[in-house]
Structure formats: C-alpha cells, structure tokens
Design a protein around this motif. Structure first.
Motif, PDB file in Angstrom:
ATOM      1  N   TYR A 103     -19.778 -82.115 -19.580  1.00 45.59           N
ATOM      2  CA  TYR A 103     -20.242 -80.933 -18.845  1.00 45.59           C
ATOM      3  C   TYR A 103     -21.754 -80.779 -18.929  1.00 45.59           C
ATOM      4  O   TYR A 103     -22.414 -80.401 -17.955  1.00 45.59           O
ATOM      5  N   LEU A 104     -22.314 -81.050 -20.100  1.00 45.07           N
ATOM      6  CA  LEU A 104     -23.771 -81.001 -20.245  1.00 45.07           C
ATOM      7  C   LEU A 104     -24.436 -82.022 -19.323  1.00 45.07           C
ATOM      8  O   LEU A 104     -25.443 -81.726 -18.663  1.00 45.07           O
ATOM      9  N   LEU A 105     -23.873 -83.216 -19.280  1.00 39.93           N
ATOM     10  CA  LEU A 105     -24.420 -84.255 -18.413  1.00 39.93           C
ATOM     11  C   LEU A 105     -24.364 -83.837 -16.950  1.00 39.93           C
ATOM     12  O   LEU A 105     -25.348 -83.950 -16.212  1.00 39.93           O
ATOM     13  N   GLU A 106     -23.216 -83.329 -16.526  1.00 41.88           N
ATOM     14  CA  GLU A 106     -23.068 -82.975 -15.119  1.00 41.88           C
ATOM     15  C   GLU A 106     -24.035 -81.868 -14.722  1.00 41.88           C
ATOM     16  O   GLU A 106     -24.630 -81.888 -13.639  1.00 41.88           O
ATOM     17  N   SER A 107     -24.202 -80.879 -15.586  1.00 37.94           N
ATOM     18  CA  SER A 107     -25.100 -79.768 -15.268  1.00 37.94           C
ATOM     19  C   SER A 107     -26.529 -80.253 -15.080  1.00 37.94           C
ATOM     20  O   SER A 107     -27.234 -79.838 -14.135  1.00 37.94           O
ATOM     21  N   ALA A 108     -26.996 -81.124 -15.959  1.00 39.63           N
ATOM     22  CA  ALA A 108     -28.359 -81.640 -15.837  1.00 39.63           C
ATOM     23  C   ALA A 108     -28.522 -82.534 -14.615  1.00 39.63           C
ATOM     24  O   ALA A 108     -29.570 -82.526 -13.957  1.00 39.63           O
ATOM     25  N   LEU A 109     -27.498 -83.313 -14.310  1.00 36.63           N
ATOM     26  CA  LEU A 109     -27.561 -84.161 -13.113  1.00 36.63           C
ATOM     27  C   LEU A 109     -27.668 -83.314 -11.851  1.00 36.63           C
ATOM     28  O   LEU A 109     -28.431 -83.631 -10.933  1.00 36.63           O
ATOM     29  N   ARG A 110     -26.910 -82.207 -11.807  1.00 33.65           N
ATOM     30  CA  ARG A 110     -27.007 -81.314 -10.650  1.00 33.65           C
ATOM     31  C   ARG A 110     -28.381 -80.648 -10.595  1.00 33.65           C
ATOM     32  O   ARG A 110     -28.938 -80.457  -9.513  1.00 33.65           O
ATOM     33  N   ALA A 111     -28.914 -80.296 -11.766  1.00 39.64           N
ATOM     34  CA  ALA A 111     -30.254 -79.709 -11.797  1.00 39.64           C
ATOM     35  C   ALA A 111     -31.301 -80.680 -11.277  1.00 39.64           C
ATOM     36  O   ALA A 111     -32.329 -80.265 -10.718  1.00 39.64           O
ATOM     37  N   ALA A 112     -31.031 -81.974 -11.438  1.00 36.13           N
ATOM     38  CA  ALA A 112     -31.955 -83.008 -10.938  1.00 36.13           C
ATOM     39  C   ALA A 112     -31.748 -83.292  -9.459  1.00 36.13           C
ATOM     40  O   ALA A 112     -32.447 -84.130  -8.884  1.00 36.13           O
ATOM     41  N   GLY A 113     -30.780 -82.622  -8.839  1.00 42.36           N
ATOM     42  CA  GLY A 113     -30.561 -82.783  -7.399  1.00 42.36           C
ATOM     43  C   GLY A 113     -29.543 -83.833  -7.019  1.00 42.36           C
ATOM     44  O   GLY A 113     -29.392 -84.140  -5.827  1.00 42.36           O
ATOM     45  N   HIS A 114     -28.812 -84.375  -7.989  1.00 42.83           N
ATOM     46  CA  HIS A 114     -27.828 -85.407  -7.688  1.00 42.83           C
ATOM     47  C   HIS A 114     -26.497 -84.783  -7.263  1.00 42.83           C
ATOM     48  O   HIS A 114     -26.137 -83.679  -7.679  1.00 42.83           O
ATOM     49  N   THR A 115     -25.749 -85.497  -6.445  1.00 41.18           N
ATOM     50  CA  THR A 115     -24.386 -85.108  -6.092  1.00 41.18           C
ATOM     51  C   THR A 115     -23.455 -85.739  -7.116  1.00 41.18           C
ATOM     52  O   THR A 115     -23.449 -86.953  -7.292  1.00 41.18           O
ATOM     53  N   THR A 116     -22.671 -84.908  -7.809  1.00 43.72           N
ATOM     54  CA  THR A 116     -21.957 -85.383  -8.982  1.00 43.72           C
ATOM     55  C   THR A 116     -20.450 -85.388  -8.812  1.00 43.72           C
ATOM     56  O   THR A 116     -19.876 -84.604  -8.055  1.00 43.72           O
ATOM     57  N   GLY A 117     -19.832 -86.263  -9.567  1.00 43.52           N
ATOM     58  CA  GLY A 117     -18.405 -86.229  -9.825  1.00 43.52           C
ATOM     59  C   GLY A 117     -18.216 -85.938 -11.302  1.00 43.52           C
ATOM     60  O   GLY A 117     -19.177 -85.895 -12.069  1.00 43.52           O
ATOM     61  N   LEU A 118     -16.979 -85.747 -11.715  1.00 48.10           N
ATOM     62  CA  LEU A 118     -16.658 -85.513 -13.118  1.00 48.10           C
ATOM     63  C   LEU A 118     -15.228 -85.972 -13.349  1.00 48.10           C
ATOM     64  O   LEU A 118     -14.335 -85.646 -12.560  1.00 48.10           O
ATOM     65  N   VAL A 119     -15.009 -86.734 -14.424  1.00 47.17           N
ATOM     66  CA  VAL A 119     -13.663 -87.194 -14.771  1.00 47.17           C
ATOM     67  C   VAL A 119     -13.424 -86.837 -16.227  1.00 47.17           C
ATOM     68  O   VAL A 119     -14.155 -87.303 -17.104  1.00 47.17           O
ATOM     69  N   GLY A 120     -12.407 -85.985 -16.485  1.00 45.44           N
ATOM     70  CA  GLY A 120     -12.205 -85.601 -17.873  1.00 45.44           C
ATOM     71  C   GLY A 120     -10.925 -84.849 -18.136  1.00 45.44           C
ATOM     72  O   GLY A 120     -10.041 -84.745 -17.283  1.00 45.44           O
ATOM     73  N   THR A 121     -10.845 -84.313 -19.345  1.00 44.45           N
ATOM     74  CA  THR A 121      -9.636 -83.676 -19.845  1.00 44.45           C
ATOM     75  C   THR A 121      -9.296 -82.401 -19.087  1.00 44.45           C
ATOM     76  O   THR A 121      -8.137 -82.154 -18.755  1.00 44.45           O
ATOM     77  N   VAL A 122     -10.298 -81.580 -18.832  1.00 44.90           N
ATOM     78  CA  VAL A 122     -10.059 -80.276 -18.211  1.00 44.90           C
ATOM     79  C   VAL A 122      -9.816 -80.406 -16.721  1.00 44.90           C
ATOM     80  O   VAL A 122      -8.911 -79.783 -16.163  1.00 44.90           O
ATOM     81  N   GLU A 123     -10.620 -81.216 -16.069  1.00 45.58           N
ATOM     82  CA  GLU A 123     -10.565 -81.297 -14.617  1.00 45.58           C
ATOM     83  C   GLU A 123     -11.271 -82.551 -14.124  1.00 45.58           C
ATOM     84  O   GLU A 123     -12.016 -83.201 -14.850  1.00 45.58           O
TER      85      GLU A 123
END
Length: 507
Positions: A103-123
């Motif tokens: 989640y920390l990684l995804e938040s910073a990537l979005r702050a950098a303007g990237h379009t993100t995916g996420l694969v993990g336990t919660v969602e």
C-alpha cells in the motif's frame, strides 16, 4: 484453470495434486474444447486423458513435462504476451508487512503520476478499480491474465505481495520483477512448509535472479542471509543502505522520521504506528528509489496511507483507542502489542493494553500456544476467542492458546479471559476499556467472514468494534453477551493476573 472454466482453444493444465490428479478431469476439459493439455507422465497415463476420443484421433496436443507446475507460469506468460515485460512490478515477500508495504508503494507511485495496479491479500486493483482477492498471489494462469488486463487498462506499475506458497508452487513463474523486496521472517505456514528453513528457502526464490533489483530488511538474521554485493539493504537498528533516525511517535499513532539513503534524506510522515511500520516505510523508500520514483512523491505517498485491517483505528469519539489488526502469527502479535504498549506509555500514564485474539483452524497448530504466550505477556487483558475455526472444534483451538497464555507466570502476564463467541469477546473488551487504553482486535483484520465448519458467516471485526462502541456511547456500557452470532462460547472462565502493578513495572 478448472475443467469447467475451459473454453474452445484453451490449454488445459492437468497438474498432480496431493489427493487427485488434474488429468482425471481432462475429459470435461477436452469436451469443452481444450486443444492442448500440459501434464506429466502420470497424467498422460490416466484413462480420462489417454482414452478420450479427441486424443485418440490426434486432435489434441499433449505437452508432457516432469514438473508441469514449474513451467506453467512461463507457459501462461507466453500465452498472454509476457505482460510483466511491459509493467514495472515491485514484488514484496516476507512473513509480516507485505500488505502495508504494498500500500505504501502504491500510494507513492500514484503520487508520482503513475497508473497503478495492486495484487495482494486484501484486494486487487486495476487502475483504481477494486477486485476481491482469493489468494495473496493468484495461480499462474490467473496472474498472467490479470497482468495482461492491467496492460490493456494502461497500468504501468504494480506492487505485488508474493507469498511463500506462490513461490514454492510456481505461481510467479514467468513473471519479471523490477524490484524484489523482503520484509522479515518468523513462524507461520508450517502446515505447508517442513520447517522455518524450508519456509525461508521458498521466500528466497524471489531473489534467485528474477528481480532486477533486490531490497532486503536486515534487522533479522533471515534477511541477512539474502544479502549479496548488489543488495540494497534496509535497517532500523544498524548499518544499511537505508536507515532511520529522529523517530517521533505521537499519541495518535502517527510517526515521523528521517530516512537516509544512498542519494539523500527523506522526511517521512506516517499515519501508521509501531516500529515495524518504520521498517515497512523504510523498505518502501528503498524499493521506490530503486524504481526511479522521485523523493517528493515518496514523501507525499507515504504520508497518505491507511491500510485496511492493519492497525486500523475505529474512532467514534470514545476516550480510548480501538484498532483492528490482521496479526495472526506470534511475531506479528508481539510487534503489534509492543506498539500498543508504547502508545499507552507515551500518551497516558496508566493506560492499559486489552487484546482480543483467536487462532485459525486447519492451520499451523504449533503457533497457537506461542500466540497465546506473546499476547498474555504484552497485555493487561487477553480475551481468547475464536477466529476462523474451519473444520476444527473451536474449544480445542482456544485450549491450545490458553495453554501458552497460562504458562506465563502470573506476575508476568495480565488477566486472561476465554469468550468463544467473537462478537461477545469484542463487546467485553470495549466494555472494559478506560480512558487512555488501547483495545486491539487481532487476527482477522480486513476479513468480512468467519469460517465455521465449512460455512462462511458474515463477520467484520471493524463493524463489531463500531457496534460495541455505539452501544457504549449510547448507554454508557457495552455488556457482555449483547448481540448474537459467531461461534460457541465456553462459559467465560477468567484467569486473573498476579502482581502486575503498573504498566511500567510490568514492562
């Protein structure tokens, strides 16, 4: 892929299992239109495959490999166009901290303007669209299909939790990782792995050359075993590529620190409490820098993260702190309760730690007394309750936890209470809370169901805490036994503490 999911033109993977062989279902797959089958020699010899009319007629290609599961990921990647080659995938493995770090990684990537995916336990998330997760890391064909869909939706960067099961079973075969990261290792999943070393060797597969960059937390000996000349190291306690200084913890649970890396210093603000989240954030900073994310985006992204079911606060105006956490292994329970203890010690002299905890059924039985012991040593009240008993007798699971808890000498533990019904257990902890206390509901975190004898009943720790808080605020108390549901109660025996004195003396 299950046989009933096969469509015309598909490749059917008929894999050996512990009880049955996938080739036993080949007839259904071939009738549905599969044009090729990947299996081993034992699969080829199965009647359902060997004698099928389409196989006899030579209409089906048989791909035979001694380890079909081991090559399934690479085969799936080829079929879906090698999507990981067009994505920046940041893989995170370890016992605890995978979800928070992702989640920390995804938040910073979005702050950098990237379009993100996420694969993990919660969602799972695809460019902001949320999907439920069945596994921490999906099976190889599902994972490659998911990554291909992400490419189609314009995703560029994907933080991914990588479980030991996924590595041992080849689910991430054929996946290229721009960065692989390691959080820590403690006892878990010994129902699947032979021992801790076998568990570690599975985790270590993420660092066998499949990750372009490797970032490892070396606060423990397991992480130190992964270090090579090219490893980017992280430590909250010693020398490393990335270190933390000037740590400040606030009564709200928020923290600040300075992260020192090879190319400079970051001023980090976190909404997440506990030293373990300093380690998670420091690891995220190392991964993000390796992936080329600017410092300003890292600082912004780390400051904006709340993680579902990970030290998640439930606040309705009460005069104590209530949090829900997914900790379900001894090391994680200890870390969470140590963080809670630090919060009450710093914020309110005399504040107590109250914890509700259970263990899951059909899982590593050896960790149950260890979890009971860890919780009893670190709390002023431990309410032993049910988690997901699954096919096991709930009282037997609680008994194992109580054994570990009550082995702690009375002068070194708090009160221990057994309340089998999880709803009632949560209500009791909330009822007993006083000004400045921290109530920790541990084990299920973000989950929204309770598995009892194979039936999953709707159940959310977050909702139950909120309901108990509302009753307390509305009536001035939340009595034990209000509400219904959950699994069976045990008669609520209490095991008193002895000679604990104040919090400071006990610690």
């Amino acid at each position: 892929m299950r046989a009933q999911q096969v469509r015309a033109g598909d490749l059917f993977a008929a894999l050996p299992g512990t009880r049955v062989h996938g080739a036993d279902f080949a007839a259904d797959a071939l009738t549905a239109g599969a044009t090729a089958v990947l299996t081993d020699q034992a699969g080829v010899d199965r009647v359902a495959l060997l004698d099928h009319p389409r196989v006899v007629a030579g209409e089906v290609t048989l791909l035979v490999h001694e380890d079909p599961r081991g090559v399934l990921g690479s085969a799936a990647a080829r079929i879906y166009g090698d999507p990981s080659q067009r994505l920046t995938i940041l893989g995170v493995t370890g016992t605890s901290g995978k979800t928070t770090t992702s989640y920390l990684l995804e938040s910073a990537l979005r702050a950098a303007g990237h379009t993100t995916g996420l694969v993990g336990t919660v969602e799972t998330r695809i460019a902001g669209e949320r999907l439920d997760s069945a596994f921490t890391t999906p099976e190889a064909p599902d994972l490659q299909a998911l990554l291909a869909v992400m490419v189609e939706h314009g995703v560029t960067h994907v933080p991914m939790e990588v479980s030991s099961h996924a590595l041992a079973l080849g689910r991430v075969g054929g996946t290229r990782f721009a960065v692989g990261a390691f959080t820590n290792l403690s006892q878990d999943h010994l129902d699947f792995h032979r021992d801790l070393d076998d568990y570690f060797q599975a985790k270590a597969l993420l660092f066998d050359g499949r990750s372009e960059h490797e970032v490892v937390c070396v606060d423990g000996g397991w992480g130190q075993r992964l270090v090579t000349d090219d490893t980017i190291t992280v430590s909250t306690t010693g020398d490393a590529s990335w270190t933390a200084t000037d740590v400040e913890a606030f009564p709200t649970g928020e923290q600040r620190f300075r992260a020192h890396g090879p190319d400079g210093t970051l001023d980090v603000r976190l909404r997440l409490p506990g030293p373990f989240n300093i380690a998670n954030a420091l690891l995220a900073a190392g991964v993000l820098t390796a992936a080329g994310v600017p410092a300003a985006a890292i600082e912004q992204g780390l400051a904006e993260v709340d993680v579902p079911g990970r030290m998640e606060r439930v606040a309705l105006g009460q005069d104590f702190t209530a949090v829900v956490d997914y900790s379900h292994k001894p090391g994680a329970v200890a870390a969470v309760l140590d963080a809670a203890r630090a919060q009450v010690t710093g914020a309110h002299v005399g504040g107590r730690v109250l914890v509700v905890l259970g263990c899951g059924g059909d899982r590593d039985v050896a960790k149950r007394p260890l979890m009971g012991e860890a919780a009893a040593r670190r709390s002023d009240l431990l309410v032993v309750t049910d988690d997901n008993p699954r096919s096991e007798e709930p009282a037997d699971i609680r008994a194992a936890m109580l054994g570990g808890a009550l082995d702690v000498p009375e002068g070194e533990r708090g009160e221990v209470l057994e309340v089998g019904d999880r709803r009632e257990a949560i209500a009791e902890a909330v009822h007993r809370a006083r000004v400045g206390d921290v109530v920790v509901i541990a084990g299920k975190g973000h989950e929204t169901g309770q598995d009892v004898a194979g039936v999953v009943h709707p159940f959310s720790d977050r909702d139950e805490v909120a309901a108990a808080l509302r009753r307390r605020l509305d009536t001035g108390s939340a009595r034990l036994g209000e509400g219904s549901g959950g699994t069976q109660s045990s008669g609520e025996p209490t095991y008193p503490a002895g000679g604990r004195g104040s919090n400071e003396e006990a610690r």
